[in-house]
Design a protein around this motif. Structure first.
Motif, mmCIF file in Angstrom:
data_model
loop_
_atom_site.group_PDB
_atom_site.id
_atom_site.type_symbol
_atom_site.label_atom_id
_atom_site.label_comp_id
_atom_site.label_asym_id
_atom_site.label_seq_id
_atom_site.Cartn_x
_atom_site.Cartn_y
_atom_site.Cartn_z
ATOM 1 N N ALA A 171 0.816 -1.210 0.000
ATOM 2 C CA ALA A 171 0.000 0.000 0.000
ATOM 3 C C ALA A 171 0.855 1.268 0.000
ATOM 4 O O ALA A 171 0.546 2.236 -0.711
ATOM 5 N N LEU A 203 -2.820 -5.120 -0.006
ATOM 6 C CA LEU A 203 -3.510 -4.010 -0.644
ATOM 7 C C LEU A 203 -4.883 -4.406 -1.196
ATOM 8 O O LEU A 203 -5.011 -5.427 -1.846
ATOM 9 N N VAL A 208 -8.480 1.501 -2.179
ATOM 10 C CA VAL A 208 -7.647 2.534 -2.822
ATOM 11 C C VAL A 208 -8.527 3.423 -3.703
ATOM 12 O O VAL A 208 -8.398 4.650 -3.697
#
Ligand code: PLP
Length: 363
Positions: A171, A203, A208
């Motif tokens: 990340a 991640l 995101v």
């Protein structure tokens, strides 16, 4: 005069893993272990199969072009709105659709070298440049990719975990990368294998996306959900991006059978868990077995392992394994001439694979 434009003439066809029937016919063998295409060794969820059977009874009808039920089911699971979900005929269709929809004349696709070949194929078919940054230690080098951003860059493809290496980035590295990307550039996180990842803090592309509206997360039912043959994948992106993709895609790009099977597969948590457990247990088993035979095995968070036997001819090893009923994927086409990519199979298939590798190596 050529029948096709130069970018089409330059295309080399995608080479898929050999189908089991073809290997059996060619080599006169049976009980082949197909560890070549990163499919789900457990097969599809029985609930998905039942739903698909039932859906066949409605095969005279067109599917719901908006895939209302599946989009809602995905949206609920991922905590996004249905307007942030786009469906594709496999996530591969979404890769092509992204290129066709967003690349204007003169704009470029940017990705890593030696990664999933379909990014380059999609760019080439569209007639746009595909800029590739070298890998570092057989993993994505996000700094090298960022260094190749230019005013022409429109789409960046990042596979995480990567195919064919199985390696991944974290990340923090991605956040540093995204800070260097202008908001007008779309960053596609291809998470075809993300469900198999178990490294702490792995991640999550949908998370995101929530912070970066220029991120597109791509996922698929082909791997962890075992529906590769039905061809269905999805993307999570801003409603604006989804809206454009929905305009460009074919009206009925996902079949009625695939949609209904996918809804059932999503509801079958037990089958998903069993699939992940199998891959996560088989991964170190294969990796350790291959390393004990002298292979250089890359760390993997996917349902396959990448192994290199430096000095060997990967093409010949691949053939020798085929003759022993084990189909893997030779990596010469990706620029790794002595390596193979091996899908984690059932325990017996993994054992058969290790025994065949041992024989081929003469150990
Ligand atoms: C990294 C990656 N992305 C996307 C795909 C496409 O998968 P599908 O079109 O079956 O969803 C694959 C398939 O192997 C893959 O390895």
């Amino acid at each position: 005069m050529s029948l096709v434009p130069p970018n089409i003439a330059a295309l080399t066809p995608y080479v898929p893993g050999k189908p089991i029937e073809e290997v059996e016919r060619e080599y006169g063998i049976s009980h082949v272990a197909k560890l070549a295409s990163n499919e789900n060794a457990l097969g599809p969820s029985p609930r998905a199969v039942a739903a698909a059977r039932e859906a066949c009874g409605k095969a005279h009808l067109y599917p719901d072009g908006s895939a209302y039920v599946l989009r809602r089911a995905l949206a609920e699971k991922l905590r996004v709105s249905p307007e942030e979900v786009v469906l594709g005929h496999g996530s591969n269709e979404l890769i092509e659709l992204l290129v066709r929809t967003f690349i204007c004349p003169g704009e470029e696709v940017l990705t890593s070298a030696q990664t999933f070949v379909c990014y380059r194929l999609a760019a080439q078919a569209h007639g746009c440049a595909c800029v590739e940054a070298p890998m570092k230690d057989r993993a994505y080098d996000l700094d090298a990719i960022a260094a190749r951003l230019s005013p022409r860059t429109k789409l960046v493809f990042l596979a995480n975990p990567d195919n064919p290496t199985g390696t991944w980035f974290g990340a923090a590295a991605l956040e540093r990368f995204l800070a260097r990307v202008p908001p007008s550039v779309l960053v596609v996180l291809d998470e075809a294998y993300v469900e198999f990842a178990d490294a702490p803090g792995f991640l999550d592309g949908v998370e995101v996306y929530r912070r970066h509206p220029n991120v597109v997360a791509l996922r698929t039912f082909s791997k962890a959900y075992g529906l590769a043959g039905l061809r269905i994948g999805y993307g999570v992106a801003s409603p604006e991006v989804v809206g454009w993709l929905d305009r460009v895609r074919a009206p009925f790009n996902t079949s009625l059978v695939a949609q209904e099977a996918a809804v059932a597969a999503l509801a079958d948590a037990a089958h998903l868990e069993a699939s992940l457990a199998l891959a996560r247990a088989g991964r170190p088993f294969l990796a350790e077995g291959l390393a004990a035979l002298g292979g250089q095995v890359l760390p993997s968070q996917a349902n396959f392992v990448f192994v290199d036997f430096p000095g060997r001819n990967g093409g010949q090893d691949f053939e020798a394994l085929l003759r022993r009923g084990v189909v893997v994927r030779p990596m010469a086409g990706y620029g790794f001439p002595s390596a193979q990519r091996i899908t984690v199979g059932l325990r017996a298939e993994n054992e058969k694979c290790l025994a065949a590798v041992r024989e081929v190596l003469g150990k």
